[in-house]
Design an enzyme around this catalytic site. Structure first.
Site, short mmCIF file in Angstrom:
data_model
loop_
_atom_site.label_atom_id
_atom_site.label_comp_id
_atom_site.label_asym_id
_atom_site.label_seq_id
_atom_site.Cartn_x
_atom_site.Cartn_y
_atom_site.Cartn_z
N SER A 85 0.78 -1.23 0.00
CA SER A 85 0.00 0.00 0.00
C SER A 85 0.81 1.28 0.00
CB SER A 85 -0.98 0.01 1.18
OG SER A 85 -2.11 -0.77 0.86
N ALA A 145 -12.32 -7.86 1.15
CA ALA A 145 -13.14 -8.62 2.10
C ALA A 145 -13.81 -9.82 1.43
CB ALA A 145 -14.19 -7.72 2.73
N TYR A 183 -10.44 2.48 6.11
CA TYR A 183 -9.48 2.09 5.08
C TYR A 183 -10.10 1.11 4.10
CZ TYR A 183 -4.78 0.95 3.33
OH TYR A 183 -3.65 0.78 2.56
N GLY A 325 3.00 -0.77 3.88
CA GLY A 325 2.37 -1.69 2.96
C GLY A 325 2.52 -3.14 3.37
#
Length: 373
Positions: A85, A145, A183, A325
């Site tokens: 990230s 998710a 986030y 990240g």
């Protein structure tokens, strides 16, 4: 999950540095002559001792001197790693440059450039601003998710950005746009699509043209479509379970991370990027101020989230800037400061628990204390 998410972390970090000076291999500093072991090599050795297969660190002093360290087996000095990230900061800078050019309105609707794309249960691109996308206040659900926990299920699977967005839009909004912070990697899928819609060029090309190439980052790149491995020297990445069992996981298709997490870089290149950003080489002062205007990141006490950039309280006082990240086979943490000091630490597996995550951040703090103002 296929991209980095800031769960199980006491703080995010990332970025720092400038030119290369001394290097360290197997915990021993090498410049013109070998120097004695110090706290930096000891901090990396401690990470390896607790189960991380390898560790790398790059330090930048305020005068531009850079020192590189490694620990573990077959870990090249300043080797290329997947930065997860931290990619978001690159994407945000490129998009903010379009704001500076008058081609994107930071507080304008996503709908203006991506008509009819964001539609779902509580999701409407006419109600979401570009700023909210960059700051994780859009309410867009996190597409990761919906992905299986088993990395092998998508190790060699190519995913188009629209596939990632479809996964997100199958879920309801987390909250109304602007209501809170949460986030979500989906925000940076949208940011990448915005870059492409406005410029008419691929996200990867724009990140190279606007950020990577002007800074001369020799070991930083967006992997090409279908590129599973690395172009330069790199450590092996591993999946490690709670029992300490290791599975090699160096090569895989990073398309599932895309504009949220696909970039590869060396620790010293991350340092060069961060220092250039903070001193205004990539954005004018007004836009950099916008990027550094944060909202509370509730998951991380004391931290704030700006536009693809986070602020952190530093040990002993002061403020650091970076991101951090996580991606399969690598975690990167660190920060840069306005006086030009910076640290990046990478480990070649993700922590298996909070204690491991805290150990990485503890190493960052120990190593930062060794930088010279």
């Amino acid at each position: 999950m296929p991209t980095s998410t800031p769960t199980r972390r006491t703080a995010l970090a990332g970025l720092a540095g400038l030119a290369a000076a001394g290097t360290v291999s197997s915990g021993v500093v090498s410049t013109a002559a070998a120097q004695p072991r110090d706290e930096v090599s000891g901090a990396l050795d401690a990470l390896v001792a607790r189960g991380f297969p390898g560790a790398l660190a790059s330090l930048r002093d305020a005068d531009g001197t850079v020192r590189n360290y490694v620990a573990g087996e077959r870990v090249p000095v300043d080797g290329e790693v997947r930065i997860g990230s931290n990619t978001k900061t690159f994407t945000a800078v490129a998009l903010l440059q379009l704001v500076g050019e008058g081609r994107v309105d930071l507080d304008g609707e996503v709908e203006e450039h991506l008509p009819n794309l964001l539609r779902g249960d509580g999701i409407d691109g006419r109600q979401i601003s570009v700023r909210q996308v960059l700051q994780h206040t859009s309410g867009l659900p996190n597409y990761t998710a919906r992905w299986a926990d088993d990395p092998a299920a998508f190790r060699y699977r190519y995913a188009d950005p629209r596939d990632l967005l479809d996964d997100a839009l199958a879920m309801p909004a987390e909250f109304a746009p602007g209501a809170k912070w949460s986030y979500s990697n989906t925000n940076y899928t949208v940011a990448g699509l915005l870059l492409q819609a406005v410029t008419g060029r691929p996200w990867s090309e724009e990140v190279h043209r606007r950020v990577i190439d002007p800074l001369g980052l020799q070991h930083t790149y967006v992997p090409a479509v279908g590129e599973l491995g690395y172009r330069g020297e790199h450590p092996e990445g591993y999946l490690v379970d709670a029992a300490g069992n290791r599975t090699e996981f160096t090569e895989f298709d990073p398309s599932t991370a895309w504009a949220a997490g696909a970039v590869i870089a060396s620790p010293s290149d991350l340092n060069r990027f961060a220092v250039a950003l903070l001193r205004g080489d990539l954005l004018d002062a007004a836009l950099l101020d916008q990027m550094r205007t944060t909202v509370p990141a509730e998951e991380f006490p004391g931290a704030g989230y700006g536009l693809g950039l986070m602020s952190f309280p530093l040990p002993g006082g002061g403020q650091g800037w970076g991101h951090g990240g996580d991606i399969f086979g690598c975690e990167t943490r660190g920060w840069a400061t306005d006086d030009g000091r910076a640290v990046t630490v990478a480990v070649t597996s993700l922590p298996v628990d909070q204690a491991g995550a805290d150990a990485v951040m503890g190493a960052v703090s120990t190593i930062f204390a060794r930088t010279r103002p």
